[in-house]
Motif scaffolding. Structure first.
Motif, short mmCIF file in Angstrom:
data_model
loop_
_atom_site.label_atom_id
_atom_site.label_comp_id
_atom_site.label_asym_id
_atom_site.label_seq_id
_atom_site.Cartn_x
_atom_site.Cartn_y
_atom_site.Cartn_z
N ARG A 198 0.87 -1.19 0.00
CA ARG A 198 0.00 0.00 0.00
C ARG A 198 0.90 1.23 0.00
N VAL A 199 0.69 2.12 -0.98
CA VAL A 199 1.55 3.29 -1.14
C VAL A 199 0.75 4.55 -0.88
N LEU A 200 1.30 5.44 -0.04
CA LEU A 200 0.72 6.74 0.21
C LEU A 200 1.63 7.78 -0.45
N ALA A 201 1.11 8.48 -1.44
CA ALA A 201 1.88 9.50 -2.15
C ALA A 201 1.49 10.87 -1.61
N SER A 202 2.49 11.70 -1.37
CA SER A 202 2.23 13.01 -0.75
C SER A 202 3.04 14.09 -1.45
N ASP A 203 2.40 15.24 -1.66
CA ASP A 203 3.10 16.39 -2.24
C ASP A 203 2.34 17.64 -1.83
N GLN A 204 3.06 18.76 -1.68
CA GLN A 204 2.37 20.01 -1.33
C GLN A 204 1.76 20.66 -2.56
#
Length: 388
Positions: free
Chosen positions: A268-274
């Motif tokens: 399970r991948v959580l991708a994060s960016d502002q």
């Protein structure tokens, strides 16, 4: 030739740009919350802003609130529609508005038709990328009022004739003004009804990864694979084998998130960016590759919404600049964020330009750090958070 300062007219209310802060974005002596471009835009747009209601005006690309709060304070406007791609800038605007008692003057909106619907005046800090200009110009042309006046400007060193060409595809009037303090204004108007809508997000297939990559205009690197990321992915099989979850910190177009998910069907991948554009691009990449069951993308500033001690694996290709300024502050901010969110024994995999030599900073922030790969341009490290 001496450049004349755009001074306010006699008796015109004045806004003190020096009161603005960048927080929660990186703050340093050589990083500023406004520049000459903000002042130039507001001066060029002064008469037009004085003639409209707040709801008829749109602010795009405001860094930390100079355009929004300057327009509101000088012209008494409320209901301004504002779009900022970066969450740190959005939070800085919110903080500055609260400190200056201007909190009710604007509404933040995502990029889309609602932002520009019926707009008569648009003030715009020009981005450097032509793709971003094209996506924005296409939306302005399609949804703003026919009589819209667009007051744009940028730093002279970042402006090109290509910007005029892109704007000219969507508008009949693109006029450059006199430069002032190394910034130059553009006045744009006359939407071309015959101009086709730009096609975003763009998409490109990369056979070496067997992945489609998608990108909106403001996404760093567009649909390409960043060269540092390409090197980092060579080590994907070694990244915390057996991990059930992973975080792609600063996900951009979603290359790392998609590659991790495709290589490990149970992960399970959580991708994060502002960046709102980056999150939208990652979601498009995930959908294009049939990975929506594995990958979630969220807009977040340095993992602020993630629980501490919760992640087994974080993968990061940190930026080495803040806006247009080369500065290590954002990398150090992300290292600290990763250290907080990693569970004991969790791993941070990082790639960076060899001359930056972040190993000591990673060791201090996260834990034991070793270099696992080097080539002529990049270093790949793995940092392990100490067990409790």
């Amino acid at each position: 030739m001496k450049e004349n300062s755009p001074q306010p007219a006699q008796g015109q209310p004045h806004f003190d740009f020096g009161l603005l802060r960048r927080f929660p974005d990186v703050e340093a002596g050589n990083l500023f919350a406004h520049d000459a471009t903000d002042e130039l835009i507001l001066t060029e747009a002064h008469a037009a802003l004085a003639a409209v209601r707040g709801a008829e005006a749109v602010v795009v690309g405001d860094r930390y609130g100079a355009l929004t709060l300057g327009a509101a304070a000088v012209h008494g406007l409320s209901g301004l529609r504002v779009h900022q791609d970066g969450l740190s800038g959005e939070l800085a605007l919110e903080n500055n508005a609260a400190r200056l008692h201007l909190g009710g003057c604007y509404s933040p909106l995502p990029l889309g038709p609602e932002l520009f619907a019926g707009a008569k005046v648009i003030v715009w800090q020009l981005p450097r990328g032509l793709e971003e200009i094209e996506e924005l110009a296409g939306l302005m042309k399609a949804h703003a009022a026919p009589e819209v006046q667009i007051f744009a400007a940028g730093r002279v060193k970042h402006m090109t004739l290509g910007m005029n060409a892109v704007l000219g595809k969507y508008f009949t009037q693109v006029e450059a003004g006199r430069a002032w303090r190394k910034s130059r204004p553009l006045r744009v108007g006359g939407p071309r009804p015959e101009a086709p809508a730009p096609d975003f997000p763009k998409r490109e297939y990369h056979p070496e990864l067997k992945l489609w990559l998608c990108a909106h205009g403001a996404t760093f690197g567009g649909t390409k694979i960043d060269v540092g990321t390409r090197f980092l992915l060579d080590f994907l099989p070694e990244m915390r084998p057996g991990a059930g979850t992973a975080i792609d910190l600063g996900c951009g177009n979603g290359t790392i998130a998609a590659a991790l998910a495709a290589a490990r069907p149970g992960l399970r991948v959580l991708a994060s960016d502002q960046s709102a554009a980056a999150v939208a691009s990652t979601l498009a990449t995930v959908e294009a590759n049939g990975l929506t069951a594995q990958v979630t993308a969220v807009r977040d500033d340095a993992l602020a919404s993630f629980a501490g001690n919760s992640a087994q694996l974080i993968v990061l290709n940190p930026p080495f600049h803040v806006g247009a300024t080369v500065h290590a502050g954002i990398a150090h901010k992300l290292f600290a964020a990763a250290a907080r969110v990693l569970a004991p024994g969790g791993e941070l995999w990082c790639v960076y330009n060899r001359h930056l030599d972040y190993r000591g900073a990673l060791q201090a922030a996260v834990g034991q750090t070793r270099a696992v790969g080097k080539n002529s341009k990049f270093t790949v490290t793995v940092s392990t958070k100490a067990a409790a």
